[in-house]
Structures are given as structure tokens and as C-alpha cells.
Design a protein around this motif. Structure first.
Motif, PDB file in Angstrom:
ATOM      1  N   GLY A 219      31.337 -33.452 -23.973  1.00 23.17           N
ATOM      2  CA  GLY A 219      31.660 -32.035 -23.827  1.00 23.17           C
ATOM      3  C   GLY A 219      32.665 -31.864 -22.711  1.00 23.17           C
ATOM      4  N   ILE A 220      32.743 -30.662 -22.198  1.00 21.98           N
ATOM      5  CA  ILE A 220      33.667 -30.380 -21.105  1.00 21.98           C
ATOM      6  C   ILE A 220      32.908 -29.742 -19.946  1.00 21.98           C
ATOM      7  CG2 ILE A 220      35.647 -30.059 -22.646  1.00 21.98           C
ATOM      8  CD1 ILE A 220      35.280 -27.001 -22.181  1.00 21.98           C
ATOM      9  N   ILE A 221      33.544 -29.692 -18.801  1.00 25.01           N
ATOM     10  CA  ILE A 221      33.021 -28.921 -17.676  1.00 25.01           C
ATOM     11  C   ILE A 221      33.282 -27.450 -17.979  1.00 25.01           C
ATOM     12  CG2 ILE A 221      33.258 -28.407 -15.228  1.00 25.01           C
ATOM     13  CD1 ILE A 221      31.913 -31.045 -15.713  1.00 25.01           C
ATOM     14  N   SER A 222      32.211 -26.678 -18.090  1.00 25.68           N
ATOM     15  CA  SER A 222      32.341 -25.267 -18.452  1.00 25.68           C
ATOM     16  C   SER A 222      32.538 -24.373 -17.237  1.00 25.68           C
ATOM     17  CB  SER A 222      31.095 -24.809 -19.220  1.00 25.68           C
ATOM     18  OG  SER A 222      30.857 -25.631 -20.334  1.00 25.68           O
ATOM     19  N   ALA A 223      31.962 -24.772 -16.104  1.00 27.33           N
ATOM     20  CA  ALA A 223      32.070 -23.967 -14.886  1.00 27.33           C
ATOM     21  C   ALA A 223      31.651 -24.821 -13.705  1.00 27.33           C
ATOM     22  CB  ALA A 223      31.200 -22.714 -14.975  1.00 27.33           C
ATOM     23  N   ARG A 224      31.982 -24.352 -12.519  1.00 31.08           N
ATOM     24  CA  ARG A 224      31.575 -25.027 -11.292  1.00 31.08           C
ATOM     25  C   ARG A 224      30.844 -24.046 -10.386  1.00 31.08           C
ATOM     26  NH1 ARG A 224      36.381 -28.058  -8.465  1.00 31.08           N
ATOM     27  NH2 ARG A 224      34.585 -28.662  -7.213  1.00 31.08           N
ATOM     28  N   HIS A 225      30.136 -24.603  -9.402  1.00 27.38           N
ATOM     29  CA  HIS A 225      29.459 -23.809  -8.365  1.00 27.38           C
ATOM     30  C   HIS A 225      28.463 -22.810  -8.968  1.00 27.38           C
ATOM     31  CE1 HIS A 225      32.301 -25.617  -5.658  1.00 27.38           C
ATOM     32  NE2 HIS A 225      33.322 -25.036  -6.248  1.00 27.38           N
ATOM     33  N   ARG A 226      27.683 -23.265  -9.931  1.00 26.90           N
ATOM     34  CA  ARG A 226      26.648 -22.411 -10.509  1.00 26.90           C
ATOM     35  C   ARG A 226      25.402 -22.439  -9.624  1.00 26.90           C
ATOM     36  NH1 ARG A 226      29.237 -18.948 -13.587  1.00 26.90           N
ATOM     37  NH2 ARG A 226      29.671 -19.626 -15.716  1.00 26.90           N
ATOM     38  N   ASP A 227      24.851 -21.264  -9.346  1.00 26.64           N
ATOM     39  CA  ASP A 227      23.622 -21.133  -8.560  1.00 26.64           C
ATOM     40  C   ASP A 227      22.515 -20.692  -9.506  1.00 26.64           C
ATOM     41  OD1 ASP A 227      21.585 -20.632  -6.829  1.00 26.64           O
ATOM     42  OD2 ASP A 227      22.659 -19.202  -5.575  1.00 26.64           O
ATOM     43  N   ILE A 228      21.630 -21.623  -9.895  1.00 23.87           N
ATOM     44  CA  ILE A 228      20.606 -21.311 -10.897  1.00 23.87           C
ATOM     45  C   ILE A 228      19.198 -21.452 -10.341  1.00 23.87           C
ATOM     46  CG2 ILE A 228      22.084 -21.992 -12.818  1.00 23.87           C
ATOM     47  CD1 ILE A 228      20.451 -24.625 -12.918  1.00 23.87           C
ATOM     48  N   SER A 229      19.051 -21.601  -9.024  1.00 25.17           N
ATOM     49  CA  SER A 229      17.719 -21.755  -8.453  1.00 25.17           C
ATOM     50  C   SER A 229      17.651 -21.035  -7.123  1.00 25.17           C
ATOM     51  CB  SER A 229      17.368 -23.237  -8.271  1.00 25.17           C
ATOM     52  OG  SER A 229      18.079 -23.785  -7.183  1.00 25.17           O
ATOM     53  N   ASP A 230      16.446 -21.002  -6.539  1.00 24.44           N
ATOM     54  CA  ASP A 230      16.254 -20.344  -5.257  1.00 24.44           C
ATOM     55  C   ASP A 230      16.670 -21.224  -4.083  1.00 24.44           C
ATOM     56  OD1 ASP A 230      15.219 -18.119  -6.503  1.00 24.44           O
ATOM     57  OD2 ASP A 230      13.158 -18.855  -6.432  1.00 24.44           O
ATOM     58  N   SER A 231      16.974 -22.483  -4.345  1.00 23.48           N
ATOM     59  CA  SER A 231      17.337 -23.385  -3.262  1.00 23.48           C
ATOM     60  C   SER A 231      18.718 -23.035  -2.721  1.00 23.48           C
ATOM     61  CB  SER A 231      17.339 -24.837  -3.756  1.00 23.48           C
ATOM     62  OG  SER A 231      17.884 -25.698  -2.767  1.00 23.48           O
ATOM     63  N   PRO A 232      18.877 -23.021  -1.396  1.00 24.44           N
ATOM     64  CA  PRO A 232      20.211 -22.765  -0.836  1.00 24.44           C
ATOM     65  C   PRO A 232      21.187 -23.888  -1.125  1.00 24.44           C
ATOM     66  CG  PRO A 232      18.682 -23.403   0.894  1.00 24.44           C
ATOM     67  CD  PRO A 232      17.862 -23.217  -0.351  1.00 24.44           C
TER      68      PRO A 232
END
Length: 518
Positions: A219-232
Motif C-alpha cells: 500500500g502507500i503511506i496515507s498520512a503522518r503524525h496521526r494521534d489515535i491514543s491517549d498517550s502523549p
């Protein structure tokens, strides 16, 4: 005299003339291009971008031997009961008593092999993926793949099985480092630079989905710097390469055959792949893995501050042009921040020369700085920018990042303190101190009641206001004067420092409202 020929311009010959001029222009450009080519000019093509290969087969053949299946077993106690009966229901109690009375010794006998408390020990099995990073047998996977495991088995592509031991785990980033003992050097892969990965780049995911064994998807890289959790520390790469259950811990490769991510999570309403997968960036993972190998845990830098994000209202209260940086709510005694002169209310806008966009950005920057490093911290204090020097310490494992509740703008009322702030205030006395458990050493103003407007900004009865936008307050009159001064300065919001359950927080509140929300 001969008559001069007249040229009458009509729609037809005007259009013809335009067409001729167009053709001449095209021919001129064509000649110019051809001439330019003769002089060594080149025509830009799409070949500047890396083309999709005709096949990934050669790359997969090279990389697959270093990708492993990780299986774990874990002993858990499960309560036994009549199937279909909800725990704690009257029917469960009835049947428990029924079976108990049927036994000669009065003990319940519907749990053979179980304990007296009605539980039985079972083995849970789980599957995941991993990859070898060192021929000596060091293997990287996700922490959630091996967490709580009593036994970990690693299986390589050639069918060899090894019992693995945990070298170290990091729950924050969700990485674990395993070690197996083999009688020969194992095939391994190298880390890549995830910082150079661009949206649209091709990637390969190799893993063990649903326990099927080595499976390759592209596949491809769809996006960067995704924040999907509560962790900083959440800072994921997103991909549309198919990732399913069992892929966790497996590698994501670029077309150079280097690991640029660790497949970790998927977003799915059904539990299956829908083209939205997430991977831990290699640059982040590599640092954690190195520390797990050296120390058995991740060592992170530490400032000793409790921080909060800055929203638009807080930025207005602080006089900032836009909501950037992280506000210091509390400074731990004898911490690096305290020794460096950082105070509550300071806004950290840069760390060691790197601009800070939000509170999570600061946490990651401090963590990456390491332990015992001398760094510079740029802060805003009362609207003035200044730089302090701090030597980082090691971050305690129990540290958490405070979060500020978001809210909405609310309502105006009469120009009184209560209607402006949406809360009732009281001076502290012995009775209130005893009722709300406020120590004698604390001077401030007690919030006794809040409107919906103030509650949505995060305020609660029992909070003690200590400061109003940097001004110390010890009485309701002090708060009134501070609010009046802010309005006179043209401020549209106030920043209140409060004490709640031995924790210091900064909460902002608008001073102007348009609609009644109380």
C-alpha cells in the motif's frame, strides 16, 4: 489610379486569422523546444518520482526470512457458571445453591478441576508478528502482543521454533524487545529513516494475520503524525496496506527494504481491514528499542512540570496571537524545571531550539532529550520572552500529563462577578476549610457553586482560585479587582490558577458571552 484592396474583417475571416495565429504560435513553441533540445535542454517527466515496481517478489524474498510469528500463552482464571445466566443475577445464585445442596459434602460440584471460589484456570493463546533486528536473536514486536504472557514462542519462516524471553517492554509506545537463543546467526533487517517517508510512498507490510503465517500486503503511506491514543507519545504513520489481527508487531518496509514502521493498530467498525492501519514510526521505535536493550526499560528525559494544552480562549487570556505551546500548571519541588527557574503560568514555546506546538509535542521533545542533558527552554512570562537553561533528569514512571477540559462560550448577565464568571465565590474561613478539606497554608478564594457555563470550562465547586491571570488573590474583592483590570486592558478571557485535590491547574474562562447558557 488602381484601387486599393480593402480588407473587410468578418466573423469568418477573423476566426480564421485567430486559428492561423494559434498554429503559428504552436509551431514557434515547437521549434523553440526542438532547438532547446538540441542545446541540451530536457523535458520534465514523471520519472522524477519513484515508479511502482513491476513486482515486489525479489524484495519479499529477501525480507521475509527476518519476519517471525509470535505466539503466546497465558494462564487466566475464569469464573464458571450456568451458561446464559448473567453474573450476579438471582438465577445464578439459585442454581449455585441448587448444585451445592446436591453434593453429599455440601460443596459445589459443577466446576471440576476448579477452585473453591468457582473459578477455573485456562490457557489463553494469542498470535502476533515480529522481526529480527540482530543476528544474535533480538526481535522487536508490540508490547500488547506479549503483555502478561507466561510463555512466548517465536517461529521463523523456515519452521524453526524458539522460546523467547522478554528483554524489556515499554507500554507508552507499545514496543517489546525479545531474545531467542539460536545455534546460528539469524537473518535480520535494518531500520530505515521514517522522517524521510512521504505521504504517497509505497510500503510493504509482512506479518501473521489471523495466524495464517507469512503474509505480504502492499500500500502507500496515507498520512503522518496521526494521534489515535491517549498517550502523549502517539505519533503514527497511517497506511492503506492491509493490516489485520495478528499483524501487530510486524514490520512495515519501504522499497529499499528497510523498516520504517511497526504495524500496531487498525481502525475498523467490523474488526477487519478497511484500509486504515497505523504503524509506530521507525525513528521513534529505534530509540526505545536501544534503551530496552541497554536498560530493560525506556529512559526518558524529565523536566518536572505539569503542563496543559492551550486553546483559543486560553491563548486570548494569555495575550497570545495563536494557541501554541504548553502552559505550566505546576512545578515539582527540587525538579530540573524548579532549579532552572521555570514557574507556574509560564508558557513553554520552544525546547532546545525546537518550537513547541502543543503539550504532547513538549512531552516528546523532553523524552527524546535523554537524561542528564543540558538544554534551553524558551518561555513566555507575563508577555515577555525569555530563555532558561535546564539539565534534564530521568522521568518517573508514574508521571502523567494533565489535561484541560474544553468548553464553550456562554452567556452574559449583569456586569457582576458572579454573572461574568458564572460561579459563586466565597472567602475562606475555618468552617469552609474543614468542609472542603483545605489546609491552613492555602490562601485563595473558594468556588462554592458553578453555572453550566463555568462547568463546561472545567470548574467545580470546591476549587480554590489562587491567581487570576498572574495576579495573586486572597479574597473575593481581589478577584473582582483582577477581573476589572483585565476588562480595562481589553482582555476577552481570564486565566485562573486553581487548587483541586492537591493538584494545581490552569483553567481559562471568557469574560464576554453572547448567549445565556446558565
Amino acid at each position: 489610379m488602381p484601387k486599393k484592396e480593402r480588407h473587410i474583417v468578418t466573423k469568418e475571416n477573423f476566426a480564421t486569422a485567430r486559428r492561423w495565429r494559434g498554429w503559428l504560435a504552436v509551431l514557434s513553441v515547437g521549434l523553440l523546444v526542438l532547438t532547446g533540445l538540441g542545446q541540451g535542454w530536457t523535458v520534465p517527466t514523471a520519472q522524477a518520482a519513484r515508479a511502482m515496481p513491476a513486482s515486489f517478489a525479489d524484495l519479499v524474498e529477501k525480507l521475509s526470512p527476518a519476519v517471525v510469528n509470535v505466539s503466546t500463552t497465558q494462564k487466566v482464571k475464569v469464573r464458571q457458571g450456568i451458561r446464559g445466566l448473567p453474573p450476579g443475577s438471582p438465577f445464578e445464585e439459585f442454581f449455585d445453591q441448587f448444585f451445592k445442596n446436591r453434593r453429599p459434602n455440601g460443596r459445589q460440584n459443577r466446576n471440576p478441576g476448579g477452585d473453591d471460589d468457582g473459578t477455573v484456570t485456562r490457557r489463553l493463546r494469542s498470535l502476533g508478528s515480529g522481526f529480527i533486528i540482530d543476528p544474535k536473536g533480538y526481535i522487536v514486536t508490540n508490547n500488547h502482543v506479549v503483555q502478561g504472557a507466561d510463555k512466548i514462542t517465536v517461529r521463523t519462516q523456515d519452521g524453526e521454533e524458539y522460546e523467547a524471553k522478554i528483554v524489556g517492554r515499554d507500554r507508552e509506545v507499545d514496543i517489546a524487545l525479545l531474545k531467542v537463543e539460536a545455534d546460528k546467526p539469524l537473518p535480520h533487517v535494518e531500520w530505515g529513516d521514517s522522517g524521510k517517508v512521504r505521504v504517497g510512498d509505497w510500503v510493504l507490510a509482512i506479518g501473521n494475520p489471523f495466524g495464517l503465517g507469512g503474509t505480504v500486503t502492499a500500500g502507500i503511506i496515507s498520512a503522518r503524525h496521526r494521534d489515535i491514543s491517549d498517550s502523549p507519545y502517539a505519533d503514527f504513520l497511517q497506511t492503506d496496506a492491509s493490516i489485520n489481527r495478528g499483524n501487530s508487531g510486524g514490520p512495515m518496509f519501504n522499497l529499499d527494504g528497510r523498516v520504517v514502521g511497526i504495524n500496531t493498530a487498525i481502525f475498523s467498525p467490523t474488526g477487519g481491514n478497511v484500509g486504515i492501519g497505523f504503524a509506530i514510526p521507525a525513528n521513534q521505535a529505534r530509540k526505545v528499542v536501544a534503551q530496552l536493550r541497554e536498560f530493560g526499560y525506556a529512559k526518558r528525559g524529565y523536566l518536572g512540570v505539569t503542563i496543559q494544552p492551550i486553546d483559543k480562549v486560553t491563548a486570548e487570556a494569555l495575550g497570545l496571537e495563536k494557541p501554541e505551546g504548553a502552559i505550566v500548571a505546576q512545578v515539582s519541588p527540587d525538579s530540573p524545571a524548579a532549579k532552572g527557574g521555570i514557574r507556574p503560568g509560564d508558557v513553554i514555546i520552544a525546547f532546545n531550539g525546537k518550537p513547541i506546538s502543543d503539550s504532547n509535542d513538549l512531552v516528546r521533545a523532553v523524552s527524546d532529550a535523554g537524561v542528564g542533558k543540558k538544554v534551553t527552554v524558551d518561555i513566555l512570562r507575563n508577555g515577555k520572552r525569555m530563555t532558561v537553561s535546564v539539565t534534564t533528569a530521568e522521568r518517573p514512571k508514574s508521571l502523567t500529563v494533565g489535561e484541560q477540559e474544553s468548553g464553550e462560550e456562554g452567556a452574559p448577565g449583569e456586569d457582576t462577578l458572579s454573572s461574568t464568571l458564572g460561579m459563586d465565590l466565597s472567602n475562606l474561613n475555618d468552617s469552609l476549610r474543614e468542609q472542603f478539606d483545605i489546609p491552613p497554608s492555602i490562601d485563595g478564594v473558594l468556588i462554592t457553586d458553578v453555572s453550566r457555563f463555568a462547568a463546561m470550562r472545567g470548574f467545580r465547586p470546591g476549587d480554590v482560585i489562587l491567581e487570576v491571570t498572574g495576579r495573586r488573590v486572597k479574597s473575593v474583592a481581589d478577584v473582582r479587582q483582577a477581573i476589572a483590570a483585565l476588562k480595562k486592558e481589553g482582555r476577552k478571557a481570564a486565566l485562573l490558577r486553581i487548587l483541586r485535590d492537591e493538584q494545581y491547574l490552569f483553567l481559562s474562562i471568557p469574560l464576554e458571552r453572547d448567549e445565556e447558557e446558565d
